[in-house]
Design a protein around this motif. Structure first.
Motif, PDB file in Angstrom:
ATOM      1  N   SER A  94       0.855  -1.249   0.134  1.00 28.21           N
ATOM      2  CA  SER A  94       0.491  -0.054   0.155  1.00 28.21           C
ATOM      3  C   SER A  94       0.612   1.337   0.439  1.00 28.21           C
ATOM      4  O   SER A  94       1.969   1.018   0.780  1.00 28.21           O
TER       5      SER A  94
ATOM      6  N   SER B  27       0.740   3.892   1.817  1.00 23.58           N
ATOM      7  CA  SER B  27       1.379   4.247   3.382  1.00 23.58           C
ATOM      8  C   SER B  27       2.694   3.442   3.882  1.00 23.58           C
ATOM      9  O   SER B  27       4.045   3.531   4.105  1.00 23.58           O
ATOM     10  N   LEU B  28       2.278   2.237   3.112  1.00 26.86           N
ATOM     11  CA  LEU B  28       3.314   0.622   3.960  1.00 26.86           C
ATOM     12  C   LEU B  28       5.050   1.331   2.941  1.00 26.86           C
ATOM     13  O   LEU B  28       5.703   0.903   3.267  1.00 26.86           O
TER      14      LEU B  28
ATOM     15  N   LEU C 232       6.721   3.765   4.140  1.00 24.21           N
ATOM     16  CA  LEU C 232       7.270   4.014   5.448  1.00 24.21           C
ATOM     17  C   LEU C 232       8.615   3.180   5.408  1.00 24.21           C
ATOM     18  O   LEU C 232       9.961   3.233   5.195  1.00 24.21           O
TER      19      LEU C 232
ATOM     20  N   CYS D 281       2.854   1.602  18.543  1.00 29.28           N
ATOM     21  CA  CYS D 281       2.929   2.407  17.196  1.00 29.28           C
ATOM     22  C   CYS D 281       3.409   4.488  17.687  1.00 29.28           C
ATOM     23  O   CYS D 281       2.373   4.019  18.824  1.00 29.28           O
TER      24      CYS D 281
ATOM     25  N   ARG E 216       3.544   7.459  12.990  1.00 27.43           N
ATOM     26  CA  ARG E 216       3.588   7.180  11.380  1.00 27.43           C
ATOM     27  C   ARG E 216       2.824   5.670  11.711  1.00 27.43           C
ATOM     28  O   ARG E 216       2.009   5.238  10.460  1.00 27.43           O
ATOM     29  N   LEU E 217       3.020   4.888  12.436  1.00 27.21           N
ATOM     30  CA  LEU E 217       2.828   3.587  12.134  1.00 27.21           C
ATOM     31  C   LEU E 217       1.161   2.838  13.317  1.00 27.21           C
ATOM     32  O   LEU E 217       0.978   2.156  11.799  1.00 27.21           O
TER      33      LEU E 217
ATOM     34  N   SER F 201      -1.102   5.925  12.115  1.00 27.31           N
ATOM     35  CA  SER F 201      -1.986   5.958  11.305  1.00 27.31           C
ATOM     36  C   SER F 201      -2.250   5.305   9.802  1.00 27.31           C
ATOM     37  O   SER F 201      -2.523   4.437   9.074  1.00 27.31           O
ATOM     38  N   ILE F 202      -1.314   4.364   9.740  1.00 32.07           N
ATOM     39  CA  ILE F 202      -0.423   2.734   9.081  1.00 32.07           C
ATOM     40  C   ILE F 202      -1.402   1.884   9.431  1.00 32.07           C
ATOM     41  O   ILE F 202      -2.647   1.132   8.654  1.00 32.07           O
TER      42      ILE F 202
ATOM     43  N   HIS G  63      -2.165  -4.293   3.367  1.00 33.52           N
ATOM     44  CA  HIS G  63      -1.324  -3.303   3.469  1.00 33.52           C
ATOM     45  C   HIS G  63      -0.087  -4.352   1.720  1.00 33.52           C
ATOM     46  O   HIS G  63       0.524  -3.364   2.012  1.00 33.52           O
TER      47      HIS G  63
END
Length: 504
Positions: free
Chosen positions: A279, A281-282, A285, A320, A323-324, A326-327, A347
């Motif tokens: 995904s 977002s991931l 990261l 988390c 940032r984590l 939000s994922i 994801h």
């Protein structure tokens, strides 16, 4: 009557001879069974003796410390240093072996360029029939455009893996140098088989940009799938090898039609281990768009460790951050739970296919061009190649010569253990003789006292003294049920010892 009696006697003797033959055969079978049983029993006895000899072999290869005190020179210290070096070498080799055999560690990503040519030819098209003169024309010399049963087209999809220019130049230089030195090309090393077109894909699907009702055969797509590893499927393919090709460089198909048509060639890539599309977002990261599951978990682990998000009391769980959160939308996650979270929240999804558009042209300018008839459409895509170290690692790990080397090392270890055992016996003899030479009278007194003490314990007699350690307890030398040797514990111990002896 005499003739009848002469015939009757052999008939009466036949059942007796048959019974004798059966009895003799039964005796032979019983003897064979008994012989086979004896051979099996002898083989089991030899196996037990071999196992017993192996269990009795000395395994300790460490020289006792007291031997260094009676040894001339620094041989013992040098031997200890060699043993320490051997332990470090064994640990390093085991670590390297794990690195080589683990597919997720030290994996080298290698990519190559796969060039794909897509072209088509046609037969029985209206303009072709008219040019041929007479074929497909009616009695009045006209062509019936409603009847297109003879119009067909053939599409050809061909793929080749391009060589790396740098590798090609190196191979050329090596070949020229070899020929210059030897005067001829004497390189007899077999060339590595290059992957074929179908080896890079698990599925190839061709979609036609036309409704099935408008197709002459009612089909809107064609599909090829890589043969599965199921034994039943393999047997079916072996019985009908023409049903699907396992490995090929060219894929062709023929269909009916007299109109231009757009198609899309969908190439579903195959990876080992399987890769997934991340995904957004991931992917932001981890800074990648596609990755395998183990590498994704390892990347998240690196992020958690770099930001100190592990719990102090339980390192299996991590907190988390923004940032984590939000994922994943969670406050905390355990690493065993991370895989389920990645799949459940989508994801990591299946990789989309590589789509190659192509237009099937049936016009005369394309098929009968003087310069380049049926010119193909060319695509270049990047594909993952097997690591060049894979074959080398397999040869290194599964080399038959390693078994011979390991057998030699095992024999040397056994010889060293036997030598260490002999050194220990020699050290005991040296200690015995040195004590005797230093104080003969005192040594003899201590030795006799020790032998006397052992004899009194074995015979449960005496009580006048226990050598230098003091007198025996009264229960130790008294007989009967009131003595130590008639107690319940001794009876139970003797019973256990006798049971073990019978079990052997």
């Amino acid at each position: 009557m005499q003739a009848g009696r002469s015939y009757a006697q052999p008939r009466a003797g036949r059942p007796q001879s048959h019974a004798y033959a059966q009895q003799h055969q039964a005796q032979n079978q019983a003897a064979l069974v008994m012989q086979r049983q004896q051979q099996e029993a002898e083989a089991r006895r030899r196996e037990r003796e071999a196992a017993h000899r192996i269990s009795k072999r000395p395994a300790d290869r460490n020289i006792p410390n007291e031997i260094a005190e009676i040894t001339i020179g620094d041989g013992v210290e040098r031997y200890k240093k060699l043993r320490d070096m051997e332990r470090r070498l064994d640990a390093t080799m085991m670590h390297k072996r794990l690195d080589l055999t683990d597919p997720y560690r030290q994996r080298t990503e290698v990519e190559g360029t796969l060039r794909i040519w897509i072209s088509n030819t046609a037969e029985g098209q209206p303009w072709q029939l008219i040019e041929e003169g007479g074929s497909g024309l009616g009695e009045d010399g006209t062509f019936d455009f409603a009847d297109n049963s003879q119009a067909t087209y053939r599409v050809k999809i061909e793929g080749r893996l391009l060589d790396d220019p740098a590798d090609a130049d190196d191979k050329k230089d090596q070949t020229e140098n070899k020929m210059d030195q030897d005067g001829a090309d004497t390189n007899s090393k077999p060339t590595v088989q290059r992957p074929r077109f179908s080896d890079f894909f698990e599925r190839i699907k061709i979609d036609f940009d036309r409704a099935p009702s408008l197709q002459p055969d009612g089909m809107s797509s064609l599909e090829w799938k890589r043969p599965s590893n199921d034994p039943a499927e393999k047997a079916r393919q072996a019985a009908n090898p023409s049903a699907s090709e396992n490995s090929f460089d060219t894929l062709e198909f023929q269909r009916k039609g007299d109109e231009e048509l757009n198609i899309t060639v969908n190439l579903y890539r195959v990876y080992t281990p399987q890769r997934f599309a991340l995904s957004k977002s991931l992917g932001d990261l981890l800074d990648v768009k596609e990755i395998d599951l183990a590498s994704a978990i390892a990347g998240i682990w690196d992020y958690v460790r770099a930001h100190g998000l592990q719990e102090d009391d339980e390192h299996r769980r991590f907190i988390c951050d923004d940032r984590l959160r939000s994922i994943f939308g969670l406050e905390s996650i355990t690493f065993p739970q991370l895989r389920e979270v990645l799949v459940a929240q989508k994801h990591m999804t299946a990789l989309p296919p590589v789509q190659l558009p192509y237009t099937i042209r049936l016009d005369k300018s394309y098929l009968s061009s003087d310069t380049d008839p049926s010119a193909p459409t060319i695509y270049d895509i990047r594909v993952s190649l097997p690591s060049p170290l894979t074959d080398a690692v397999k040869r290194l790990i599964h080399d038959p010569s390693h078994l011979t080397t390991l057998k030699q090392i095992q024999d040397l270890d056994t010889n060293i253990a036997e030598l260490v055992q002999a050194l220990s016996h020699s050290a005991q003899k040296h200690k015995f003789l040195s004590s005797l030479a230093a104080d003969p009278a005192g040594f003899i007194r201590r030795w006799l006292s020790s032998q006397k003490r052992d004899l009194e314990i074995m015979l449960a007699e005496g009580g006048r003294g226990y050598g230098e350690d003091g007198p025996l307890p009264e229960a130790a030398w008294r007989g009967g049920e009131k003595g130590m040797w008639g107690s319940e514990g001794v009876r139970e111990g003797v019973g256990v010892w006798l049971a073990r002896a019978r079990a052997r």
